[in-house]
Scaffold this motif. Structure first.
Motif, PDB file in Angstrom:
ATOM      1  N   GLU A  91      64.155  23.867  40.003  1.00 14.60           N
ATOM      2  CA  GLU A  91      64.450  22.805  40.968  1.00 14.60           C
ATOM      3  C   GLU A  91      63.219  21.963  41.320  1.00 14.60           C
ATOM      4  O   GLU A  91      63.283  20.728  41.328  1.00 14.60           O
ATOM      5  CB  GLU A  91      65.048  23.415  42.244  1.00 14.60           C
ATOM      6  N   GLU A  92      62.109  22.610  41.617  1.00 13.07           N
ATOM      7  CA  GLU A  92      60.931  21.860  42.074  1.00 13.07           C
ATOM      8  C   GLU A  92      60.440  20.880  41.008  1.00 13.07           C
ATOM      9  O   GLU A  92      60.077  19.741  41.319  1.00 13.07           O
ATOM     10  CB  GLU A  92      59.803  22.824  42.460  1.00 13.07           C
ATOM     11  N   THR A  93      60.470  21.297  39.751  1.00  8.95           N
ATOM     12  CA  THR A  93      60.031  20.411  38.667  1.00  8.95           C
ATOM     13  C   THR A  93      60.990  19.232  38.505  1.00  8.95           C
ATOM     14  O   THR A  93      60.559  18.076  38.386  1.00  8.95           O
ATOM     15  CB  THR A  93      59.945  21.201  37.337  1.00  8.95           C
ATOM     16  N   ILE A  94      62.302  19.514  38.531  1.00 10.85           N
ATOM     17  CA  ILE A  94      63.289  18.435  38.350  1.00 10.85           C
ATOM     18  C   ILE A  94      63.219  17.443  39.516  1.00 10.85           C
ATOM     19  O   ILE A  94      63.242  16.221  39.313  1.00 10.85           O
ATOM     20  CB  ILE A  94      64.712  19.027  38.214  1.00 10.85           C
ATOM     21  N   VAL A  95      63.114  17.954  40.749  1.00 13.96           N
ATOM     22  CA  VAL A  95      63.023  17.077  41.931  1.00 13.96           C
ATOM     23  C   VAL A  95      61.769  16.207  41.856  1.00 13.96           C
ATOM     24  O   VAL A  95      61.793  15.012  42.181  1.00 13.96           O
ATOM     25  CB  VAL A  95      63.034  17.923  43.234  1.00 13.96           C
ATOM     26  N   THR A  96      60.661  16.789  41.422  1.00 15.08           N
ATOM     27  CA  THR A  96      59.404  16.029  41.286  1.00 15.08           C
ATOM     28  C   THR A  96      59.583  14.863  40.309  1.00 15.08           C
ATOM     29  O   THR A  96      59.121  13.746  40.563  1.00 15.08           O
ATOM     30  CB  THR A  96      58.270  16.952  40.802  1.00 15.08           C
TER      31      THR A  96
ATOM     32  N   LEU B  28      50.484  14.712  36.188  1.00 12.99           N
ATOM     33  CA  LEU B  28      50.944  14.408  37.545  1.00 12.99           C
ATOM     34  C   LEU B  28      52.129  15.300  37.929  1.00 12.99           C
ATOM     35  O   LEU B  28      52.160  15.876  39.023  1.00 12.99           O
ATOM     36  CB  LEU B  28      51.348  12.930  37.626  1.00 12.99           C
ATOM     37  N   ILE B  29      53.110  15.417  37.034  1.00 13.93           N
ATOM     38  CA  ILE B  29      54.310  16.213  37.321  1.00 13.93           C
ATOM     39  C   ILE B  29      53.942  17.673  37.576  1.00 13.93           C
ATOM     40  O   ILE B  29      54.391  18.288  38.554  1.00 13.93           O
ATOM     41  CB  ILE B  29      55.323  16.120  36.156  1.00 13.93           C
ATOM     42  N   SER B  30      53.119  18.241  36.695  1.00 14.51           N
ATOM     43  CA  SER B  30      52.765  19.662  36.843  1.00 14.51           C
ATOM     44  C   SER B  30      51.989  19.908  38.139  1.00 14.51           C
ATOM     45  O   SER B  30      52.178  20.927  38.801  1.00 14.51           O
ATOM     46  CB  SER B  30      51.962  20.142  35.633  1.00 14.51           C
ATOM     47  N   LYS B  31      51.142  18.949  38.498  1.00 13.04           N
ATOM     48  CA  LYS B  31      50.339  19.104  39.718  1.00 13.04           C
ATOM     49  C   LYS B  31      51.228  19.054  40.962  1.00 13.04           C
ATOM     50  O   LYS B  31      51.126  19.901  41.857  1.00 13.04           O
ATOM     51  CB  LYS B  31      49.283  17.996  39.779  1.00 13.04           C
TER      52      LYS B  31
END
Length: 631
Positions: free
Chosen positions: A438-443, A462-465
């Motif tokens: 969820e956190e990755t998709i929301v980001t 940027l996404i991973s951070k």
């Protein structure tokens, strides 16, 4: 020297200097021009980094290796030592700001690529800085007879005019007497204090074996010596293939080449340095900053292009002083392959001009334009578009890089393009069922709100951070989403970046550097001839051959190389081995490995006997590399 030792302990956690480091530092701090030739792994950077900390002002470091500059600046900054690097691709405004920082920010080290000295305004700005030492790394680049000669290095001599009282430290790992003479004369430091560590590595056994089955011999050697090892190959494809073959043979291995992402490089390097795998299979991109003391074996399975590069790569074993092995495996076909690989792919002036013009066309650079422009660049795609031979084209671009016309950076980059294929309600439902994603998709959705309508170019870092994750984890999630047809996902790799350092002038640009192209091609021909001589000379100590190349004389044989051990062993007479082979071949055809097992003789003696029998037409070799008696 006590203060220097305290700094060494504080920042590098070493209790003592190695080799000639202390003497070189003392010479530099005493304001003397200094020439230091230290073999690879000799710790050259310490020789100017410690003086930088000992004295007020700035140490100016000139290095042709952009990756080395970035690596050293990052490492110094992690130690909270103030350092700045000015390489290609930085705008004039940014360079100006960085030089202001040097003047007012109490910086200790300023790294420059030699091309920067070609700008008069940068030279003027340098005059205002409190420079107390000029360190010239890879100083052999200043000589047209040196490996990787760069004309931009000739501009360094101007610094002696502008800073007559500032000492110059010239550093190199491998310079022949002719190159050393050039360095001292061109830098105007003829009266320099000279420190030269002998090229003699008396704990390294230089072994040259002519074999038919290189993988079999390699596995034999690595099983016999299970300590950390390096296998050098010529290209990226071989890296992966040889690593896989070693694993299938029961040898733990990983690989390293310039096309890997930073994360992959670090991951594979850590596997090897932490000794979770025995072997790292690598191209010559591997080596910078490697200081693993207990490397037992370095194996080359293809001929190197020069004795300089071979000496440096082979020298990565045995740094702890223990006995180590530098092994070169070759076969009869390697000689022909080396000539086609190294000489047939050298560009002439006509081809160089063609490549330069097409490079500009490829990136739509007009005549008189292009300076400081930067582009992602895939050599294979460029060659495919213009039907250029890949290796010859790469050599042409590398030559343009050494001349400072362009800068080719081999840093891996990845362009990731994503578009969501299902509605936002369906995405929310998917996240409720897969909360770990969820956190990755929301980001991604927050940072790319239009991703449902049009494909978006994701910034993986940027996404991973923002998702408190890793780049590898984000990529795994994207791949899973693609498999479930939630997104469309493409990742296009670009293995380099190219920066144009000059305005486009076509023939005028190439005419200016064409004389250096002729010198380079002649030098590379001579360097390969030296390698072939080293490999083919059967009746001389290998260590002495290497020392002679670098201008050192040694009266005694080393006693441990592949030639010297043949003098010690009581070899079975060649005629006896030949008889054993003939007997074994009476009923069937066999390969050399089978003949070794049957006769119980060492590989080199079996190969020698086979060559004799082939020459006298007693036996013949079949297409499957098996031997049989001639009928």
């Amino acid at each position: 020297m006590n203060e220097a030792l305290q700094l060494l302990k504080k920042y590098w956690n070493h209790d003592n200097f190695r080799g000639l480091q202390a003497e070189i530092i003392d010479s530099v701090v005493s304001q003397k021009d200094t020439f230091a030739q230290l073999p690879t792994g000799g710790g050259k950077s310490i020789c100017y980094q410690i003086p930088a900390l000992l004295q007020d002002g700035i140490t100016l470091v000139i290095s042709p290796l952009v990756s080395l500059i970035k690596d050293q600046v990052e490492n110094l900054q992690k130690k909270e030592i103030k350092a700045i690097g000015l390489t290609g691709g930085i705008s004039s405004d940014e360079v100006s700001n960085l030089l202001d920082n040097c003047l007012y920010g109490n910086y200790k080290l300023l790294y420059l690529s030699p091309e920067r000295l070609q700008s008069d305004w940068i030279l003027e700005r340098l005059k205002n800085l409190p420079i107390h030492l000029i360190a010239v790394d890879e100083a052999h680049c200043i000589s047209q007879w040196g490996n990787d000669f760069r004309p931009a290095y000739l501009k360094i001599a101007n610094l002696k005019t502008h800073f007559p009282k500032v000492p110059i430290l010239a550093l190199t790992a491998s310079a022949t007497p002719r190159v050393k003479k050039d360095i001292l004369e061109i830098l105007k430091i003829e009266n320099a204090v000279v420190f030269e560590k002998s090229f003699d590595r008396d704990n390294i056994a230089y072994m040259v074996f002519e074999v038919e089955d290189k993988l079999f011999r390699m596995v034999q050697i690595l099983r016999k010596n299970p300590e950390p090892s390096i296998v050098y190959v010529r290209n990226r494809k071989s890296c992966i293939e040889i690593s896989r073959q070693l694993q299938q043979s029961g040898i733990s291995a990983t690989y390293y080449h310039g096309g890997l992402s930073s994360n992959e490089k670090n991951k594979n390097m850590t596997l090897w340095t932490s000794e979770k795998v025995q072997v790292i299979v690598a191209t010559n991109a591997f080596g910078m900053g490697i200081d693993k003391g207990n490397v037992k074996t370095v194996i080359h399975i293809q001929l190197p292009d020069s004795m300089e590069s071979y000496y440096q790569e082979a020298g990565r074993c045995g740094r702890n002083g223990q006995k180590a092995f530098a092994v070169l495996l070759n076969s009869a076909s390697d000689y022909i392959q080396a000539e086609s690989q190294f000489l047939a792919v050298l560009p002439d002036k006509e081809f160089l001009t063609k490549v330069y013009k097409k490079l500009n066309s490829y990136f739509q650079i007009g005549y008189g334009e292009g300076i400081d422009e930067s582009f992602t660049f895939n050599v294979n795609e460029f060659c495919a578009q213009y039907q250029f031979p890949t290796l010859k084209t790469f050599n042409a671009i590398q030559f343009l890089d050494r001349q400072g016309i362009v800068t080719l950076s081999h840093e891996f980059s990845q362009k990731i393009i994503v578009q969501f294929l299902i509605s936002s309600k369906e995405v929310i439902r998917y996240m409720s069922l897969n909360p770990q994603q969820e956190e990755t998709i929301v980001t991604i959705l927050r940072n790319y709100p239009g991703i449902y309508e049009i494909p978006a170019h994701l910034n993986l870092v940027l996404i991973s951070k923002k998702a408190n994750s890793t780049q590898e984890a984000v990529l795994q999630i994207l791949e899973q989403l693609q498999k479930k047809e939630i997104i469309s996902y493409r990742a296009n790799g670009n293995d380099s970046t190219i920066i144009f350092n000059e305005v486009r002038e076509d023939e005028r640009t190439i005419n200016r550097v064409s004389k250096f192209l002729l010198i380079q091609n002649d030098l590379k021909t001579k360097q390969l001839e030296s390698v072939l001589k080293y490999v083919s000379t059967k009746n001389e100590c290998k260590s002495r051959l290497i020392l002679n190349y670098f201008g050192e004389q040694k009266k005694e044989n080393c006693g441990i190389c592949s030639y010297c051990i043949t003098l010690k062993s009581k070899a079975t007479p060649a005629i006896a081995v030949s008889k054993q082979i003939i007997s074994a071949l009476e009923d069937t055809s066999l390969d050399s490995r089978s003949l070794e097992k049957i006769t119980g003789q060492p590989s080199d003696q079996v190969i020698f006997a086979l060559q004799e029998l082939l020459e006298y037409k007693v036996i013949e070799i079949l297409s499957n590399n098996q031997y049989r008696l001639r009928k």
